[in-house]
Scaffold this motif. Structure first.
Motif, PDB file in Angstrom:
ATOM      1  N   UNK A 126       0.854  -1.186   0.000  1.00 54.70           N
ATOM      2  CA  UNK A 126       0.000   0.000   0.000  1.00 54.70           C
ATOM      3  C   UNK A 126       0.889   1.234   0.000  1.00 54.70           C
ATOM      4  N   UNK A 127       0.385   2.298  -0.573  1.00 59.48           N
ATOM      5  CA  UNK A 127       1.100   3.575  -0.547  1.00 59.48           C
ATOM      6  C   UNK A 127       0.301   4.513   0.337  1.00 59.48           C
ATOM      7  N   UNK A 128       0.947   5.012   1.372  1.00 59.15           N
ATOM      8  CA  UNK A 128       0.322   5.969   2.278  1.00 59.15           C
ATOM      9  C   UNK A 128       0.759   7.358   1.848  1.00 59.15           C
ATOM     10  N   UNK A 129      -0.214   8.249   1.652  1.00 58.44           N
ATOM     11  CA  UNK A 129       0.065   9.634   1.251  1.00 58.44           C
ATOM     12  C   UNK A 129      -0.572  10.571   2.262  1.00 58.44           C
ATOM     13  N   UNK A 130       0.187  11.576   2.678  1.00 60.91           N
ATOM     14  CA  UNK A 130      -0.311  12.563   3.632  1.00 60.91           C
ATOM     15  C   UNK A 130      -0.004  13.961   3.120  1.00 60.91           C
ATOM     16  N   UNK A 131      -0.958  14.865   3.335  1.00 61.83           N
ATOM     17  CA  UNK A 131      -0.720  16.266   3.018  1.00 61.83           C
ATOM     18  C   UNK A 131      -1.551  17.120   3.957  1.00 61.83           C
ATOM     19  N   UNK A 132      -0.953  18.227   4.375  1.00 63.26           N
ATOM     20  CA  UNK A 132      -1.612  19.130   5.309  1.00 63.26           C
ATOM     21  C   UNK A 132      -0.601  19.717   6.276  1.00 63.26           C
ATOM     22  N   UNK A 133      -1.096  20.153   7.417  1.00 59.00           N
ATOM     23  CA  UNK A 133      -0.257  20.857   8.390  1.00 59.00           C
ATOM     24  C   UNK A 133       0.827  19.986   9.008  1.00 59.00           C
ATOM     25  N   UNK A 134       0.509  18.725   9.288  1.00 59.68           N
ATOM     26  CA  UNK A 134       1.467  17.852   9.975  1.00 59.68           C
ATOM     27  C   UNK A 134       1.737  16.579   9.167  1.00 59.68           C
ATOM     28  N   UNK A 135       1.914  16.743   7.851  1.00 57.52           N
ATOM     29  CA  UNK A 135       2.007  15.579   6.967  1.00 57.52           C
ATOM     30  C   UNK A 135       3.147  14.632   7.302  1.00 57.52           C
ATOM     31  N   UNK A 136       4.292  15.142   7.716  1.00 67.58           N
ATOM     32  CA  UNK A 136       5.438  14.279   8.020  1.00 67.58           C
ATOM     33  C   UNK A 136       5.144  13.430   9.258  1.00 67.58           C
ATOM     34  N   UNK A 137       4.607  14.047  10.301  1.00 66.74           N
ATOM     35  CA  UNK A 137       4.261  13.312  11.514  1.00 66.74           C
ATOM     36  C   UNK A 137       3.128  12.322  11.244  1.00 66.74           C
ATOM     37  N   UNK A 138       2.155  12.719  10.446  1.00 63.75           N
ATOM     38  CA  UNK A 138       1.034  11.836  10.116  1.00 63.75           C
ATOM     39  C   UNK A 138       1.540  10.598   9.378  1.00 63.75           C
ATOM     40  N   UNK A 139       2.416  10.805   8.403  1.00 59.16           N
ATOM     41  CA  UNK A 139       2.967   9.682   7.652  1.00 59.16           C
ATOM     42  C   UNK A 139       3.726   8.745   8.583  1.00 59.16           C
ATOM     43  N   UNK A 140       4.525   9.299   9.466  1.00 55.78           N
ATOM     44  CA  UNK A 140       5.305   8.487  10.402  1.00 55.78           C
ATOM     45  C   UNK A 140       4.381   7.661  11.297  1.00 55.78           C
ATOM     46  N   UNK A 141       3.340   8.270  11.822  1.00 55.81           N
ATOM     47  CA  UNK A 141       2.410   7.558  12.717  1.00 55.81           C
ATOM     48  C   UNK A 141       1.701   6.418  11.995  1.00 55.81           C
ATOM     49  N   UNK A 142       1.188   6.697  10.801  1.00 55.54           N
ATOM     50  CA  UNK A 142       0.422   5.695  10.066  1.00 55.54           C
ATOM     51  C   UNK A 142       1.327   4.558   9.595  1.00 55.54           C
ATOM     52  N   UNK A 143       2.493   4.873   9.074  1.00 55.84           N
ATOM     53  CA  UNK A 143       3.423   3.851   8.606  1.00 55.84           C
ATOM     54  C   UNK A 143       3.887   2.987   9.776  1.00 55.84           C
ATOM     55  N   UNK A 144       4.194   3.594  10.903  1.00 58.85           N
ATOM     56  CA  UNK A 144       4.597   2.845  12.092  1.00 58.85           C
ATOM     57  C   UNK A 144       3.485   1.893  12.517  1.00 58.85           C
ATOM     58  N   UNK A 145       2.239   2.367  12.501  1.00 58.50           N
ATOM     59  CA  UNK A 145       1.111   1.523  12.853  1.00 58.50           C
ATOM     60  C   UNK A 145       0.992   0.335  11.887  1.00 58.50           C
ATOM     61  N   UNK A 146       1.050   0.605  10.583  1.00 58.13           N
ATOM     62  CA  UNK A 146       0.890  -0.456   9.597  1.00 58.13           C
ATOM     63  C   UNK A 146       2.013  -1.480   9.674  1.00 58.13           C
ATOM     64  N   UNK A 147       3.211  -1.057   9.945  1.00 60.80           N
ATOM     65  CA  UNK A 147       4.341  -1.992  10.056  1.00 60.80           C
ATOM     66  C   UNK A 147       4.229  -2.862  11.298  1.00 60.80           C
ATOM     67  N   UNK A 148       3.522  -2.368  12.329  1.00 57.14           N
ATOM     68  CA  UNK A 148       3.377  -3.121  13.573  1.00 57.14           C
ATOM     69  C   UNK A 148       2.230  -4.122  13.528  1.00 57.14           C
ATOM     70  N   UNK A 149       1.412  -4.081  12.490  1.00 55.91           N
ATOM     71  CA  UNK A 149       0.279  -5.020  12.400  1.00 55.91           C
ATOM     72  C   UNK A 149       0.741  -6.459  12.377  1.00 55.91           C
TER      73      UNK A 149
END
Length: 87
Positions: A64-87
Motif C-alpha cells: 500500500x502507498x500511504x500519502x499525507x498532506x496538510x499541516x502535519x504531513x510528516x508526523x502523520x505519515x510516520x504515525x500511520x506507517x509505524x502503525x501499519x508496520x506493527x500489524x
C-alpha cells in the motif's frame, strides 16, 4: 501548492486489514490534522473513514502507498506507517 509525503508499506498481518486494525488505523489517522490516504492497487482509501477502508480488501502481502498532506504531513505519515508496520 500542496506538499505530499508518501511511503510504501507491505501489509504483513496474516488477516490483512480487517475490521479491528482498520478501526485502529482510523483512530491513528484522526489524531492528525493532515489528509491521510492509502492506495492499494487501483483503489484509493481515506484512512480517516472506516467505511472507506473496508470498501476494498487489503490482503496479507499487499503493498500500500500511504500519502499525507496538510499541516502535519510528516508526523502523520510516520504515525500511520509505524502503525501499519506493527500489524
Amino acid at each position: 501548492m500542496i506538499f505530499v509525503v508518501r511511503e510504501c508499506v507491505t501489509i504483513k498481518n496474516e488477516n490483512g486489514l480487517h475490521l479491528r486494525p482498520a478501526g485502529k488505523l482510523v483512530t491513528v489517522a484522526n489524531k492528525c490534522s493532515s489528509h491521510v490516504m492509502m492506495t492499494c492497487g487501483e483503489h484509493k482509501m481515506n484512512c480517516k473513514s472506516l467505511m472507506s477502508l473496508l470498501a476494498f480488501p487489503v490482503c496479507p502481502g499487499d503493498e500500500v502507498i500511504v500519502e499525507c498532506y496538510g499541516e502535519d504531513e510528516v508526523q502523520a505519515l510516520e504515525r500511520v506507517v509505524t502503525f501499519l508496520k506493527a500489524l
